[in-house]
Scaffold this active site. Sequence first.
Site, PDB file in Angstrom:
ATOM      1  N   ASN A  56      -6.601  -0.857   6.506  1.00 32.93           N
ATOM      2  CA  ASN A  56      -5.915  -1.217   7.762  1.00 32.93           C
ATOM      3  C   ASN A  56      -4.774  -1.765   8.016  1.00 32.93           C
ATOM      4  O   ASN A  56      -4.328  -1.401   9.385  1.00 32.93           O
ATOM      5  CB  ASN A  56      -6.895  -2.340   8.159  1.00 32.93           C
ATOM      6  CG  ASN A  56      -6.256  -3.523   9.437  1.00 32.93           C
ATOM      7  OD1 ASN A  56      -6.475  -3.329  10.209  1.00 32.93           O
ATOM      8  ND2 ASN A  56      -5.523  -4.174   8.730  1.00 32.93           N
ATOM      9  N   LYS A 103      -1.198   7.864  13.473  1.00 30.36           N
ATOM     10  CA  LYS A 103      -1.993   7.877  13.488  1.00 30.36           C
ATOM     11  C   LYS A 103      -2.782   9.258  13.849  1.00 30.36           C
ATOM     12  O   LYS A 103      -4.391   9.495  13.391  1.00 30.36           O
ATOM     13  CB  LYS A 103      -1.987   6.933  14.856  1.00 30.36           C
ATOM     14  CG  LYS A 103      -0.974   5.446  14.874  1.00 30.36           C
ATOM     15  CD  LYS A 103      -2.355   4.445  13.701  1.00 30.36           C
ATOM     16  CE  LYS A 103      -1.795   3.035  13.314  1.00 30.36           C
ATOM     17  NZ  LYS A 103      -2.638   2.519  12.228  1.00 30.36           N
ATOM     18  N   VAL A 147       0.669  -1.381  -0.140  1.00 27.21           N
ATOM     19  CA  VAL A 147      -0.297   0.351   0.295  1.00 27.21           C
ATOM     20  C   VAL A 147       0.808   1.104  -0.228  1.00 27.21           C
ATOM     21  O   VAL A 147       0.085   2.388  -0.104  1.00 27.21           O
ATOM     22  CB  VAL A 147      -0.881   0.337   1.249  1.00 27.21           C
ATOM     23  CG1 VAL A 147      -2.136  -1.122   1.340  1.00 27.21           C
ATOM     24  CG2 VAL A 147      -0.125   0.007   2.516  1.00 27.21           C
ATOM     25  N   TYR A 192       4.792   6.103  14.423  1.00 28.41           N
ATOM     26  CA  TYR A 192       3.603   5.423  14.612  1.00 28.41           C
ATOM     27  C   TYR A 192       2.557   6.552  15.510  1.00 28.41           C
ATOM     28  O   TYR A 192       1.381   6.919  14.624  1.00 28.41           O
ATOM     29  CB  TYR A 192       3.735   4.295  15.660  1.00 28.41           C
ATOM     30  CG  TYR A 192       2.441   3.427  15.827  1.00 28.41           C
ATOM     31  CD1 TYR A 192       2.588   2.568  15.184  1.00 28.41           C
ATOM     32  CD2 TYR A 192       1.689   3.751  16.921  1.00 28.41           C
ATOM     33  CE1 TYR A 192       1.087   1.620  14.670  1.00 28.41           C
ATOM     34  CE2 TYR A 192       0.266   2.444  16.169  1.00 28.41           C
ATOM     35  CZ  TYR A 192       0.128   1.721  16.257  1.00 28.41           C
ATOM     36  OH  TYR A 192      -0.778   0.926  16.003  1.00 28.41           O
TER      37      TYR A 192
END
Length: 272
Positions: A97, A174, A71, A170
């Site tokens: 996801n 997010k 992706v 991370y």
Amino acid sequence: MPVSENFLDLGGQTALVTGASSGIGAGIALLLGRAGANVVVNYRKSKEGADAVVSELSERGCTATAIQADVSKEEDVVRLFEETRAAFGTIHVLIANAGVQQDAPAHEMSLDQWRKVLDVNLTGQFLCCREAIREFRRRGMVPETCPALGKIVSISSVHQFIPWAGRVNYAASKGGIMLMMQSLAQEYAHEKIRVNGIAPGAIKTAINKESWEDPKAEKDLLGLIPYGRVGEPDDIAKAALWLASDASDYVTGETIVVDGGMALYPAFREGG
Ligand code: NAD
């Protein structure tokens, strides 16, 4: 209005789930398939994992296919959607996801570690959302199938709002997902494209094995979870099914936190 009385029924709709050869993605693919959707099980490396999800769905009489794509690569994502169209004609639901973690203290984090996590988690979701929106608009509205032009569910994390030391890449990815999701929701609501997010807490998957595999680590983790258990992929899948279904037709730009109360500042229960 939708034709079905069962608003969780995804019959006649196609759902693409990225990173679906394991963990949360596999759980979502299985539940959406059981709800009647044709399912595309995207995987990057684990063909065996993806084939196992497809086989489980086939054994239940559901329709599914596995498609390889990274992706974070634009050409792969474009091909993923072309192959999805070739298999099922169009797509109604995207579950963005796929995600990775590469932890390090910020002062030791390499640019590669920073980029890798941003490339997969944030840019990867953007590329998939962009291709999904293009496909929704190309296909146009078919109200007999679905009251929305299309639906996107973005898998984020409680770390879209809880800072996380040692994982600055991370948490930044997010946090970025949250505003990307809301901005897309704002941009396309008038075209009847719904974009929502799920922020999981701690879920038992490969990504966080070290925090639940040994009993001491799991005990420490449980100290952060008022509900008293570590989550399972199915906990996230059930929320994803609701957001992907027409039961949530008036919901867009929203994040559902599925975390057993982790975000409730549990340390304040007996203090503060
Ligand atoms: P997982 O490692 O089982 O799943 C991640 C999946 O993404 C894997 O199948 C992996 O192969 C795939 N993937 C990685 N890079 C990819 C790429 N470039 N292209 C395509 N696929 C790729 O872990 P998981 O817990 O199921 O993670 C799923 C999502 O849930 C991730 O976005 C993760 O950040 C998020 N999440 C997980 C937890 C948790 O506690 N497990 C908590 C919050 C959020």
